[in-house]
Design a protein around this motif. Structure first.
Motif, PDB file in Angstrom:
ATOM      1  N   ILE A 199       9.336  11.681 -10.027  1.00 16.72           N
ATOM      2  CA  ILE A 199       9.328  10.717  -8.595  1.00 16.72           C
ATOM      3  C   ILE A 199      10.025  11.679  -7.336  1.00 16.72           C
ATOM      4  O   ILE A 199       9.991  11.685  -6.171  1.00 16.72           O
ATOM      5  CB  ILE A 199      10.537   9.774  -8.844  1.00 16.72           C
ATOM      6  N   ALA A 200      10.740  12.708  -7.640  1.00 20.27           N
ATOM      7  CA  ALA A 200      11.828  14.074  -6.962  1.00 20.27           C
ATOM      8  C   ALA A 200      10.223  14.574  -6.489  1.00 20.27           C
ATOM      9  O   ALA A 200      10.836  15.014  -5.266  1.00 20.27           O
ATOM     10  CB  ALA A 200      12.469  14.865  -7.710  1.00 20.27           C
ATOM     11  N   SER A 201       9.560  15.268  -7.121  1.00 22.77           N
ATOM     12  CA  SER A 201       8.476  15.715  -6.462  1.00 22.77           C
ATOM     13  C   SER A 201       7.717  15.072  -5.870  1.00 22.77           C
ATOM     14  O   SER A 201       6.674  15.931  -4.532  1.00 22.77           O
ATOM     15  CB  SER A 201       7.975  16.193  -7.619  1.00 22.77           C
ATOM     16  N   LEU A 202       8.003  13.668  -6.197  1.00 24.14           N
ATOM     17  CA  LEU A 202       7.051  12.994  -4.605  1.00 24.14           C
ATOM     18  C   LEU A 202       7.915  12.197  -3.916  1.00 24.14           C
ATOM     19  O   LEU A 202       7.787  11.786  -2.704  1.00 24.14           O
ATOM     20  CB  LEU A 202       6.227  11.198  -4.976  1.00 24.14           C
ATOM     21  N   ARG A 203       9.664  12.718  -3.280  1.00 20.75           N
ATOM     22  CA  ARG A 203       9.994  13.306  -2.257  1.00 20.75           C
ATOM     23  C   ARG A 203      10.777  11.458  -3.094  1.00 20.75           C
ATOM     24  O   ARG A 203      11.015  10.917  -1.955  1.00 20.75           O
ATOM     25  CB  ARG A 203      10.425  12.919  -0.681  1.00 20.75           C
ATOM     26  N   ILE A 250       0.171   6.833  -5.492  1.00 23.30           N
ATOM     27  CA  ILE A 250      -0.644   6.004  -6.208  1.00 23.30           C
ATOM     28  C   ILE A 250      -0.992   6.823  -7.767  1.00 23.30           C
ATOM     29  O   ILE A 250      -0.253   6.442  -8.837  1.00 23.30           O
ATOM     30  CB  ILE A 250      -1.572   5.275  -6.278  1.00 23.30           C
ATOM     31  N   GLU A 251      -1.626   7.836  -7.288  1.00 22.84           N
ATOM     32  CA  GLU A 251      -2.309   8.564  -8.764  1.00 22.84           C
ATOM     33  C   GLU A 251      -1.104   9.449  -9.361  1.00 22.84           C
ATOM     34  O   GLU A 251      -1.456   9.374 -10.813  1.00 22.84           O
ATOM     35  CB  GLU A 251      -2.901  10.097  -8.411  1.00 22.84           C
ATOM     36  N   LEU A 252      -0.039   9.777  -8.893  1.00 22.09           N
ATOM     37  CA  LEU A 252       0.817  10.663  -9.682  1.00 22.09           C
ATOM     38  C   LEU A 252       1.831   9.283  -9.567  1.00 22.09           C
ATOM     39  O   LEU A 252       2.460   9.884 -10.341  1.00 22.09           O
ATOM     40  CB  LEU A 252       1.895  11.296  -8.876  1.00 22.09           C
ATOM     41  N   LEU A 283      15.576  -1.307 -12.948  1.00 20.68           N
ATOM     42  CA  LEU A 283      15.512  -0.093 -12.627  1.00 20.68           C
ATOM     43  C   LEU A 283      13.890  -0.273 -11.354  1.00 20.68           C
ATOM     44  O   LEU A 283      13.215  -0.531 -10.569  1.00 20.68           O
ATOM     45  CB  LEU A 283      14.099   1.180 -12.923  1.00 20.68           C
ATOM     46  N   THR A 284      14.393   0.749 -10.010  1.00 18.77           N
ATOM     47  CA  THR A 284      13.723   0.426  -8.161  1.00 18.77           C
ATOM     48  C   THR A 284      13.472   1.900  -8.430  1.00 18.77           C
ATOM     49  O   THR A 284      14.370   2.870  -8.084  1.00 18.77           O
ATOM     50  CB  THR A 284      15.153   0.189  -7.395  1.00 18.77           C
ATOM     51  N   LEU A 285      12.809   2.213  -8.135  1.00 22.67           N
ATOM     52  CA  LEU A 285      11.375   3.353  -7.357  1.00 22.67           C
ATOM     53  C   LEU A 285      11.628   3.613  -6.074  1.00 22.67           C
ATOM     54  O   LEU A 285      11.205   2.594  -5.559  1.00 22.67           O
ATOM     55  CB  LEU A 285      10.000   3.897  -8.177  1.00 22.67           C
ATOM     56  N   ARG A 286      12.271   5.084  -4.712  1.00 16.44           N
ATOM     57  CA  ARG A 286      12.589   4.618  -3.706  1.00 16.44           C
ATOM     58  C   ARG A 286      10.839   5.771  -3.105  1.00 16.44           C
ATOM     59  O   ARG A 286      11.557   6.415  -3.804  1.00 16.44           O
ATOM     60  CB  ARG A 286      13.389   4.264  -2.978  1.00 16.44           C
ATOM     61  N   LEU A 287      10.474   5.508  -3.106  1.00 13.31           N
ATOM     62  CA  LEU A 287       8.989   6.437  -2.300  1.00 13.31           C
ATOM     63  C   LEU A 287       8.556   6.605  -1.093  1.00 13.31           C
ATOM     64  O   LEU A 287       8.742   5.214  -0.935  1.00 13.31           O
ATOM     65  CB  LEU A 287       7.804   6.388  -3.135  1.00 13.31           C
ATOM     66  N   PRO A 288       8.273   7.522  -0.485  1.00 10.52           N
ATOM     67  CA  PRO A 288       7.928   7.473   0.999  1.00 10.52           C
ATOM     68  C   PRO A 288       6.933   6.841   0.616  1.00 10.52           C
ATOM     69  O   PRO A 288       5.601   7.003   0.117  1.00 10.52           O
ATOM     70  CB  PRO A 288       7.880   9.057   1.821  1.00 10.52           C
ATOM     71  N   LEU A 289       6.097   6.363   2.164  1.00 12.20           N
ATOM     72  CA  LEU A 289       4.816   5.937   2.375  1.00 12.20           C
ATOM     73  C   LEU A 289       3.699   6.630   2.255  1.00 12.20           C
ATOM     74  O   LEU A 289       2.787   6.683   2.019  1.00 12.20           O
ATOM     75  CB  LEU A 289       4.270   4.802   3.820  1.00 12.20           C
ATOM     76  N   GLU A 312       0.346  -1.111   0.044  1.00 11.10           N
ATOM     77  CA  GLU A 312       0.305  -0.057   0.006  1.00 11.10           C
ATOM     78  C   GLU A 312       1.044   1.191   0.135  1.00 11.10           C
ATOM     79  O   GLU A 312       2.379   1.310   0.671  1.00 11.10           O
ATOM     80  CB  GLU A 312      -1.031  -0.276   1.579  1.00 11.10           C
ATOM     81  N   LEU A 313       0.692   2.885  -0.720  1.00 17.23           N
ATOM     82  CA  LEU A 313       1.056   4.027  -0.762  1.00 17.23           C
ATOM     83  C   LEU A 313      -0.192   4.673  -0.469  1.00 17.23           C
ATOM     84  O   LEU A 313      -0.866   4.601  -0.671  1.00 17.23           O
ATOM     85  CB  LEU A 313       2.014   4.116  -2.044  1.00 17.23           C
ATOM     86  N   ASP A 314       0.549   6.068   0.038  1.00 19.87           N
ATOM     87  CA  ASP A 314      -1.121   6.970   0.121  1.00 19.87           C
ATOM     88  C   ASP A 314      -1.235   7.496  -1.379  1.00 19.87           C
ATOM     89  O   ASP A 314      -0.640   7.249  -2.469  1.00 19.87           O
ATOM     90  CB  ASP A 314       0.205   8.461   0.119  1.00 19.87           C
ATOM     91  N   LYS A 315      -2.386   7.594  -1.521  1.00 16.67           N
ATOM     92  CA  LYS A 315      -3.656   8.020  -2.718  1.00 16.67           C
ATOM     93  C   LYS A 315      -3.205   8.416  -3.384  1.00 16.67           C
ATOM     94  O   LYS A 315      -2.744   8.506  -5.165  1.00 16.67           O
ATOM     95  CB  LYS A 315      -5.104   7.944  -2.221  1.00 16.67           C
ATOM     96  N   THR A 316      -2.329   9.352  -2.979  1.00 21.93           N
ATOM     97  CA  THR A 316      -1.681  11.165  -3.689  1.00 21.93           C
ATOM     98  C   THR A 316      -0.318  10.283  -5.034  1.00 21.93           C
ATOM     99  O   THR A 316      -0.330  10.315  -6.054  1.00 21.93           O
ATOM    100  CB  THR A 316      -1.307  11.845  -2.797  1.00 21.93           C
TER     101      THR A 316
END
Length: 678
Positions: A506-510, A390-392, A525-531, A384-388
């Motif tokens: 991805i940078a805009s999503l921190r 997921i949308e972006l 390719l690995t994307l590291r995203l905050p929850l 699971e990820l924050d809906k925002t």
């Protein structure tokens, strides 16, 4: 349309969109398992629901269009047709068309007629596609339930009374009767035995019953499909006449619950069955859901954020007063706020599987258009990820997956030549890693060519021939704007647009992007995203009397600044941390802060995209619950800051952007290398 009609139509669009996603997923699964009758039934039920609901809310054209495909899948259910790749492809086109009809897009009639004409050709007896024989073989291997034959013609008589408030709730008996007419020749008779005297009559109540006699043998499943939306609040009885039927199986679902029903004696020529109200599903009741507007969730998150700030202020005041009773109350409030924060954040979490359906469709279309057979594998759909987020995230993943197919995978001929199977593999996976989610796209294609990328980067002036960069640093050149190693521009690639957009998003999503590749074996390719993007854990630091926050997820460790580095006029130096040289930046110099630094400064080591840099600070205050506030447009040029937060005393602390600071450290390190080489 009235306001009520508009609201009903919008609800229909929302639910129909979910059903369309379910149909697309089912079609993809059915293509891999053409003999799966449960999948066929599931797709049929979803189509039937869209058709019935569409007619109810005035989407007549959509209802008629779906009816043709529902008929085709009814033939599949009854064994009169077989699944083929052509049918799957045409059904996917129909899904796209249904979406246009839901949005009332103009000029869809010609496409409707073209798709339906292709469907009629495909379902015509004797028509065979290239893969029909294979589908028939697979279907033959799949066991089907054996039904006992019905001898003679059958007439099904259905008697039903809707709930008294059915009309007020928007139900229309005429639509139900019209749907029953679709099964065969029909005779309809109104039942008025439950209508009270005029003095007791409420004209808004639905009191008339209906007897519908159909010259066809309707199964219980067929009847359930017609009445699925009104079943819980109605009386229904079914009678079958004129045939020798198999003995009924005793089940709780076939008990007579019609008030005042008179039992009929069963004979050889007549058998009666009465369907009960659908029993309540305890599992479904336990997992009941309610639709909530996204704006309300956003507002709730904002309120919780303000509450977290107020709680921090209370905590600061409590520490200043040193009152034991007040400290006890503050601790209780802190615990309650933390629970409310976690509960609110969990409501915003969405499984990444919610966007995977469109990627399966994308992979199928790309495989077909490029002539590259592939297997698309997904792992961790429940992550699971924050809906925002997921949308972006959808658009960047589309770019990445298209690149994996177009650039990464070889043609079947090239794969055979190097000893690989003709069918390539692309894997999309997601997993948790601390306070982050890692999303990985992996292919088993040709991999990146560092020599070709280096030559292209030199020709575009992104690096010089003297630069001694590692392969991983060279690979990151593909994220530069306008960078492309493809010589020929196609519909999918060659214009140098795509991966730089991915990097910015991805940078805009921190978030961060890691890239690894082995020539001849593929790319990962690995994307590291905050929850979440709303509230994070941060480390509060002090530089020249000003406080800043560093996202705790980016912090690796904290060390003392060695004495030999305490004197200097700024710039970048290196720390020896367990045998590894790590560049560090003096934030006092970077932010142009005057004054004498303290004798014992600290270094906070942060990491991003595989790189590390040390940040020299005056003091580390401690961890802090950080409610992120976006910077205004006037401050968008401040690239070293990703936002701001309000502290317990009401002051504002800027949030440092670890990705930008690590990139600055890399640039300084690269200039140092060039200077040494010169």
């Amino acid at each position: 349309m009235t306001g009520f009609d508009d609201m009903g139509a919008e609800i229909f669009r929302q639910e129909a969109s979910e059903l369309l996603q379910s149909i697309e997923k089912g079609l993809m699964d059915l293509e891999a398992a053409p003999g799966d009758t449960e999948l066929i039934n599931s797709i049929f039920r979803s189509m039937h629901t869209i058709k019935g609901s569409g007619a109810m809310f005035g989407f007549t054209e959509l209802s008629h269009f779906v009816h043709e495909f529902e008929t085709a899948f009814d033939d599949l259910r009854n064994g009169r047709a077989t699944v083929s790749n052509d049918l799957i492809g045409l059904s996917l086109q129909a899904c796209d068309q249904i979406g246009k009809l839901m949005d009332a897009v103009e000029g869809t009639d010609a496409d409707n007629q073209r798709i339906l004409a292709n469907l009629r050709t495909l379902m015509r007896p004797g028509h065979h596609s290239d893969d029909t024989d294979t589908a028939e073989d697979e279907a033959a291997e799949t066991p089907h339930p054996v039904e006992e034959p019905v001898v003679g013609e059958v007439t099904t008589v259905i008697r039903f009374w809707l709930g008294s408030d059915a009309l007020r709730l928007g139900s229309n008996p005429a639509l139900l009767i019209e749907e029953l007419r679709g099964y065969g020749d029909t005779t309809v008779r109104a039942l008025d035995d439950r209508i009270p005297t005029l003095g007791e009559l409420d004209p808004t109540d639905c009191l008339t019953g209906w007897e519908v006699e159909i010259n066809a043998n309707l199964t219980d499943a067929d009847i359930d499909m017609v009445f699925m939306f009104v079943r819980d609040e109605m009386d229904l009885s079914v009678e079958r006449r004129g045939a020798t039927l198999p003995a009924p199986v005793d089940t709780p679902a076939l008990a007579d619950t019609t008030p005042g029903a008179v039992p009929r004696a069963e004979t050889d020529e007549t058998q009666s069955q009465v369907l009960a109200k659908a029993p309540t599903n305890p599992k479904a009741a336990a997992g009941e859901t309610m639709r909530v507007a996204t704006e309300r969730l956003d507002e709730l998150m904002d309120r919780v954020g303000e509450l977290v700030i107020a709680e921090a202020r209370l905590q600061a005041l409590t520490e200043a007063t040193n009152d034991a009773s007040m400290m006890s109350v503050a601790e209780d409030i802190q615990r309650l706020v933390a629970g409310l924060r976690d509960a609110t954040m969990s409501m915003r979490m969405v499984p990444i599987g919610s966007i995977l359906g469109r990627f399966r469709r994308l992979m199928r279309d790309l495989s077909s258009s490029l002539g590259k057979p592939l297997e698309f594998v997904t792992v961790g759909e429940d992550t699971e990820l924050d809906k925002t987020v997921i949308e972006l995230l959808a658009d960047p993943l589309v770019h990445i997956l298209r690149n994996s197919v177009d650039h990464g995978l070889e043609t079947p001929e090239d794969r055979r030549a190097v000893g690989k199977p003709e069918t390539g593999t692309i894997e999309l996976g997601a997993r948790y890693s601390g306070a982050e989610v890692l999303i990985t796209v992996r292919d088993d294609g040709r991999g990146l060519n560092p020599v070709k990328i280096r030559e292209k980067a030199i020709s575009k002036g992104l690096m010089s021939e003297r630069d001694d960069l590692s392969d991983s640093e060279i690979f990151r050149m593909i994220f530069q704007p306008g960078f492309s190693t493809v010589d020929k521009v196609t519909e999918l690639s060659g214009r140098g647009v795509g991966m730089d957009v991915v990097m910015r998003t991805i940078a805009s999503l921190r978030g961060e992007i890691d890239l690894a590749s082995e020539p001849g074996h593929g790319t990962t390719l690995t994307l590291r995203l905050p929850l979440t993007l709303a509230i994070i854990d941060g480390m509060l630091i002090d530089v020249g009397g000003e406080r800043y926050t560093i996202p705790l997820a980016a912090v690796e460790e904290c060390v003392e600044l060695p004495t030999l580095h305490t004197v200097g006029n700024g710039g970048s130096s290196y720390l020896n941390i367990r045998g590894e040289l790590v560049p560090f930046l003096r934030l006092r110099h970077l932010f142009e802060i005057d004054g004498t630094p303290p004798d014992f400064q600290k270094v906070v080591v942060v990491s991003s995209a595989g790189g590390r840099v040390g940040l020299v600070v005056d003091r580390i205050i401690g961890n802090y619950q950080t409610v992120i506030k976006q910077l205004s447009q006037f401050h968008a040029c401040l690239k070293f800051f990703s936002g701001a937060t309000i502290l317990g005393d009401g002051t504002v602390a800027l949030i440092l952007d670890a990705t930008q600071l690590v990139a600055l450290g890399r640039d300084v390190e690269l200039r140092t290398r060039r200077g040494a080489a010169a």
